[in-house]
Scaffold this motif. Structure first.
Motif, mmCIF file in Angstrom:
data_model
loop_
_atom_site.group_PDB
_atom_site.id
_atom_site.type_symbol
_atom_site.label_atom_id
_atom_site.label_comp_id
_atom_site.label_asym_id
_atom_site.label_seq_id
_atom_site.Cartn_x
_atom_site.Cartn_y
_atom_site.Cartn_z
ATOM 1 N N VAL A 65 -36.415 5.986 -19.222
ATOM 2 C CA VAL A 65 -36.300 4.590 -18.809
ATOM 3 C C VAL A 65 -37.220 4.340 -17.628
ATOM 4 O O VAL A 65 -37.342 5.192 -16.741
ATOM 5 C CB VAL A 65 -34.839 4.284 -18.394
ATOM 6 N N SER A 66 -37.848 3.167 -17.614
ATOM 7 C CA SER A 66 -38.716 2.821 -16.505
ATOM 8 C C SER A 66 -38.792 1.307 -16.348
ATOM 9 O O SER A 66 -38.938 0.588 -17.339
ATOM 10 C CB SER A 66 -40.123 3.369 -16.751
ATOM 11 N N THR A 75 -31.236 -4.439 -14.687
ATOM 12 C CA THR A 75 -31.099 -3.089 -14.134
ATOM 13 C C THR A 75 -29.694 -2.559 -14.346
ATOM 14 O O THR A 75 -29.513 -1.415 -14.783
ATOM 15 C CB THR A 75 -31.450 -3.092 -12.629
ATOM 16 N N THR A 76 -28.685 -3.384 -14.075
ATOM 17 C CA THR A 76 -27.295 -2.973 -14.261
ATOM 18 C C THR A 76 -27.012 -2.687 -15.730
ATOM 19 O O THR A 76 -26.377 -1.686 -16.069
ATOM 20 C CB THR A 76 -26.335 -4.060 -13.736
ATOM 21 N N SER A 77 -27.489 -3.561 -16.608
ATOM 22 C CA SER A 77 -27.253 -3.381 -18.048
ATOM 23 C C SER A 77 -27.871 -2.094 -18.561
ATOM 24 O O SER A 77 -27.220 -1.314 -19.264
ATOM 25 C CB SER A 77 -27.820 -4.575 -18.824
ATOM 26 N N VAL A 78 -29.131 -1.843 -18.207
ATOM 27 C CA VAL A 78 -29.819 -0.641 -18.672
ATOM 28 C C VAL A 78 -29.152 0.603 -18.095
ATOM 29 O O VAL A 78 -28.947 1.598 -18.809
ATOM 30 C CB VAL A 78 -31.320 -0.696 -18.326
ATOM 31 N N THR A 79 -28.775 0.571 -16.822
ATOM 32 C CA THR A 79 -28.118 1.721 -16.198
ATOM 33 C C THR A 79 -26.816 2.048 -16.920
ATOM 34 O O THR A 79 -26.540 3.217 -17.217
ATOM 35 C CB THR A 79 -27.852 1.444 -14.700
ATOM 36 N N ARG A 80 -26.020 1.039 -17.224
ATOM 37 C CA ARG A 80 -24.748 1.263 -17.928
ATOM 38 C C ARG A 80 -24.964 1.792 -19.340
ATOM 39 O O ARG A 80 -24.275 2.707 -19.777
ATOM 40 C CB ARG A 80 -23.938 -0.029 -17.969
ATOM 41 N N GLY A 126 -37.269 -4.386 -13.614
ATOM 42 C CA GLY A 126 -36.632 -3.759 -12.459
ATOM 43 C C GLY A 126 -36.325 -4.720 -11.333
ATOM 44 O O GLY A 126 -35.569 -4.389 -10.421
ATOM 45 N N MET A 131 -27.546 3.483 -20.493
ATOM 46 C CA MET A 131 -28.055 4.856 -20.449
ATOM 47 C C MET A 131 -26.945 5.841 -20.067
ATOM 48 O O MET A 131 -26.882 6.941 -20.613
ATOM 49 C CB MET A 131 -29.229 4.964 -19.476
ATOM 50 N N ARG A 132 -26.097 5.441 -19.145
ATOM 51 C CA ARG A 132 -25.018 6.336 -18.700
ATOM 52 C C ARG A 132 -23.967 6.549 -19.794
ATOM 53 O O ARG A 132 -23.503 7.648 -20.020
ATOM 54 C CB ARG A 132 -24.348 5.752 -17.455
ATOM 55 N N ARG A 134 -26.220 7.584 -23.550
ATOM 56 C CA ARG A 134 -27.099 8.731 -23.422
ATOM 57 C C ARG A 134 -28.099 8.861 -24.577
ATOM 58 O O ARG A 134 -28.199 9.906 -25.228
ATOM 59 C CB ARG A 134 -26.296 10.017 -23.288
#
Length: 131
Positions: A36-37, A20-25, A14, A27-28, A31
């Protein structure tokens, strides 16, 4: 003994903007059926994971508590996303694609502080790199 959960868990750095950007993209867009943590807010001991490993690579913890890291974590995320993403996820678990994916993942992880969104805070300390 690792903690068991109904959902898979993805653990990432984190403090790293690139991660963080890679994981956020991911997951979005994909799906996958998992939570995620950031490792900084995760009870790593309960999962049977060391801080050193969490700093070193993306982690995927299955509902049974099995831990996958790096490229294999990415493969598991793709498999959990299902649909068209399951095919490349499955391919990444087989040689030689698994070996190639591992090399690519290691290269990206080693240089994540130089990638878009990365910063000096993203660098994995030399003492935490394997080998």
């Amino acid at each position: 003994m690792p903690q068991r959960s109904a959902l898979s868990l993805v653990v990432y750095d984190g403090d790293c903007a690139f991660c963080t950007t890679s994981v956020t993209r991911i997951m979005r867009r994909l799906r996958p059926k998992c939570t995620v943590s950031p490792w900084q807010f995760t009870d790593l001991d309960a999962l049977g994971v060391t801080r050193r490993r969490a700093q070193h690579e993306l982690l995927y913890i299955s509902p049974a508590g099995t831990v996958y890291g790096g490229a294999q974590a990415v493969a598991k995320i793709l498999l959990r996303a299902g649909g068209i993403w399951a095919w490349p996820g499955g391919m990444l678990t087989l040689p030689p694609a698994r070996w190639i994916a591992h090399g690519i993942y290691r290269t990206i992880a080693a240089h994540r502080d130089r990638l878009p969104g990365g910063s000096p805070a993203c660098a994995v300390p030399t003492t935490h790199r394997p080998g």
